[in-house]
Write a protein that holds these residues in place. Structure first.
Motif, short mmCIF file in Angstrom:
data_model
loop_
_atom_site.label_atom_id
_atom_site.label_comp_id
_atom_site.label_asym_id
_atom_site.label_seq_id
_atom_site.Cartn_x
_atom_site.Cartn_y
_atom_site.Cartn_z
N SER A 54 63.53 35.38 -8.07
CA SER A 54 63.66 34.05 -7.49
C SER A 54 62.74 33.10 -8.24
O SER A 54 61.85 33.55 -8.98
CB SER A 54 63.28 34.05 -6.00
N ALA A 55 62.93 31.80 -8.03
CA ALA A 55 61.97 30.85 -8.58
C ALA A 55 60.61 31.03 -7.92
O ALA A 55 59.56 30.84 -8.55
CB ALA A 55 62.46 29.42 -8.39
N THR A 56 60.61 31.39 -6.65
CA THR A 56 59.34 31.65 -5.97
C THR A 56 58.57 32.75 -6.68
O THR A 56 57.36 32.62 -6.93
CB THR A 56 59.61 32.05 -4.50
N LEU A 59 57.22 31.31 -9.93
CA LEU A 59 56.02 30.49 -9.71
C LEU A 59 54.82 31.38 -9.41
O LEU A 59 53.71 31.12 -9.89
CB LEU A 59 56.27 29.52 -8.54
N TRP A 81 59.77 22.05 -2.15
CA TRP A 81 59.96 23.20 -1.28
C TRP A 81 58.62 23.93 -1.16
O TRP A 81 57.83 23.92 -2.10
CB TRP A 81 61.05 24.10 -1.89
N ALA A 83 57.58 26.79 -1.59
CA ALA A 83 57.25 27.79 -2.61
C ALA A 83 56.25 27.26 -3.64
O ALA A 83 55.38 28.00 -4.11
CB ALA A 83 58.53 28.25 -3.32
N THR A 84 56.39 26.00 -4.00
CA THR A 84 55.53 25.42 -5.04
C THR A 84 54.06 25.49 -4.63
O THR A 84 53.20 25.87 -5.43
CB THR A 84 55.92 23.95 -5.30
N VAL A 126 57.37 18.83 -10.14
CA VAL A 126 58.72 19.27 -9.76
C VAL A 126 59.70 18.22 -10.29
O VAL A 126 59.52 17.03 -10.02
CB VAL A 126 58.85 19.37 -8.22
N ALA A 154 63.23 24.15 -10.63
CA ALA A 154 64.27 24.74 -9.77
C ALA A 154 65.52 23.85 -9.71
O ALA A 154 66.62 24.35 -9.56
CB ALA A 154 63.72 24.99 -8.37
N HIS A 155 65.32 22.52 -9.83
CA HIS A 155 66.45 21.58 -9.73
C HIS A 155 67.00 21.21 -11.10
O HIS A 155 67.97 20.45 -11.17
CB HIS A 155 66.00 20.27 -9.06
N GLU A 187 70.69 35.45 -5.72
CA GLU A 187 69.29 35.02 -5.70
C GLU A 187 68.77 35.35 -7.09
O GLU A 187 69.22 36.32 -7.70
CB GLU A 187 68.45 35.79 -4.67
N GLY A 188 67.83 34.56 -7.58
CA GLY A 188 67.29 34.87 -8.89
C GLY A 188 66.53 33.68 -9.44
O GLY A 188 66.53 32.60 -8.85
N PHE A 324 62.74 16.90 0.90
CA PHE A 324 62.10 17.94 1.69
C PHE A 324 61.24 17.27 2.75
O PHE A 324 60.93 16.09 2.61
CB PHE A 324 61.17 18.79 0.79
#
Ligand code: PLP
Length: 384
Positions: A54-56, A59, A81, A83-84, A126, A154-155, A187-188, A324
């Protein structure tokens, strides 16, 4: 007619590749992930591309690779989000939130310098909605002080800043393949970097800290020996997922072109609803990935707040998103960082006004027209 907020674009190519992977006998990280990494690295002109769960996870690896210590500070944006910021905190560091630009809601590079301290280690911008941050301005700040620029991209799959792909510019960039993102693997995520040492550190941390090359050091050759020099995690992407990603990546230009076409149609249609203000565009040359289409409610002209507006539109069968809630409005961060509402006026105000409209390839023009009709009717029903 119910219209979802998002829907993935999975074609027969992805399905056939997953089936071929399943039949091949190799389903975890292997040749398809190696190919996906090569293709992705080539697409964003990055020497290293590491596929992750995942991006999480990406990071987290990037923050761990920086070896942050308690008291270290990482500058980031409140419009993201969790996660950052979570991954910064999970590595023991303190997130320092800097306000965003009023028109793009991207981290405001002009406000960053005043927040740099002797403990600052990195800046994590971001590329909000897929519109690149001002990387020249942020890069000038990090290079002058030996800090790291780690992009939450992520975007921003397929986005460009001054003619260069996002993923080839900062010290590392982290992409997401969650099903709502521009391309998906279920997911990835992917981390790209041109820094050999950073790539090596993240590769180790991605798989338990296991030194595969250590076999050679021990003269093991084919023996299944291994060594750990520092503890790591288990964040490798499987070949089943990469099978999807290989074909999604080939379609990226077409998928993003369709997002852009739909975004233009929203621009035109929303011009007649002044209560809903789209975001503005950055002044420097860039290619927008159009991950999200955000509108800001002109609450002064309405009798309801954003949450009641969201509820009314959802009731009418149109899926809206919220990207967000500002980080400093979330309980953990409010408790930890204190009340930052006055210190972050733009983000605080935006966080009360924004909602995200359905934007995905496969949204038909008729469906999009219906979204606009529902928005217009909702606004008219609650006009001051
Ligand atoms: C989606 C998203 C993430 C997390 O991506 P995952 O792949 O779901 O972990 C991180 N940052 C931003 C800005 C996102 O939108």
């Amino acid at each position: 007619m119910k219209i979802p907020f998002s829907r993935p674009s999975i074609g027969e190519e992805e399905i056939a590749e997953v089936v071929a992977c399943l039949r091949s006998g190799w389903i975890t990280t292997g040749p398809r992930t190696a190919q996906f990494e090569r293709d992705f690295g080539a697409a964003v002109q990055a020497p290293h591309a590491l596929a992750v769960t995942s991006a999480t996870a990406g990071l987290h690896l990037a923050m761990m690779a920086l070896r942050l210590a308690p008291g270290d500070e990482v500058i980031t944006t409140p419009i993201t989000w969790p996660a950052t910021v979570n991954t910064i905190v999970l590595c023991g560091a303190t997130p320092v939130l800097v306000d965003v630009e009023p028109e793009t809601l991207n981290l405001d590079a002009r406000l960053v310098e005043a927040k740099l301290s002797a403990r600052t280690r990195a800046i994590v911008p971001v590329h909000y909605t897929g519109q690149p941050c001002d990387l020249d301005a942020l890069g000038a700040l990090t290079r002058a002080r030996g800090l790291r620029l780690i992009e939450d991209a992520a975007h921003a799959i397929g986005a460009e800043y001054r003619g260069r792909p996002i993923g080839a510019i900062g010290d590392a960039a982290v992409f997401s393949f969650h099903p709502i993102k521009n391309i998906t693997t279920g997911e990835g995520g992917m981390v790209t970097t041109a820094d050999d040492a950073l790539a090596r550190a993240m590769r180790l941390l991605r798989f338990h800290g296991v030194e595969r090359d250590a076999w050679k050091a021990y003269g093991g050759g084919q023996l299944p020996l291994y060594d750990v020099t520092a503890p790591g995690l288990k964040y490798n992407l499987t070949d089943i997922q990469s099978a999807i990603g290989i074909h999604q990546l080939r379609k990226l230009a077409a998928l993003n072109a369709e997002r852009e076409r739909l975004a233009r149609r929203y621009d035109d249609a929303l011009a007649r609803i002044p209560e809903l203000r789209p975001l503005g565009r950055a002044p420097y040359p860039h290619r927008h990935a159009h991950h999200l289409y955000i509108v800001r409610l002109q609450l002064e002209r309405l009798t309801i707040d954003r949450n009641r507006f969201l509820a009314a539109v959802l009731d009418a069968g149109v899926g809206l998103g919220l990207h967000f809630t500002a980080v400093h409005e979330l309980t953990y961060y409010r408790d930890r960082l204190g009340d930052l509402r006055a210190a972050l006026p733009v983000a605080t105000d935006a966080s009360r006004r924004i909602c995200s409209l359905p934007l995905f390839p496969g949204l038909s023009d008729a469906e999009q027209d219906r979204v606009v009709d529902v928005l217009e009717q909702t606004v008219h029903a609650h006009r001051r």
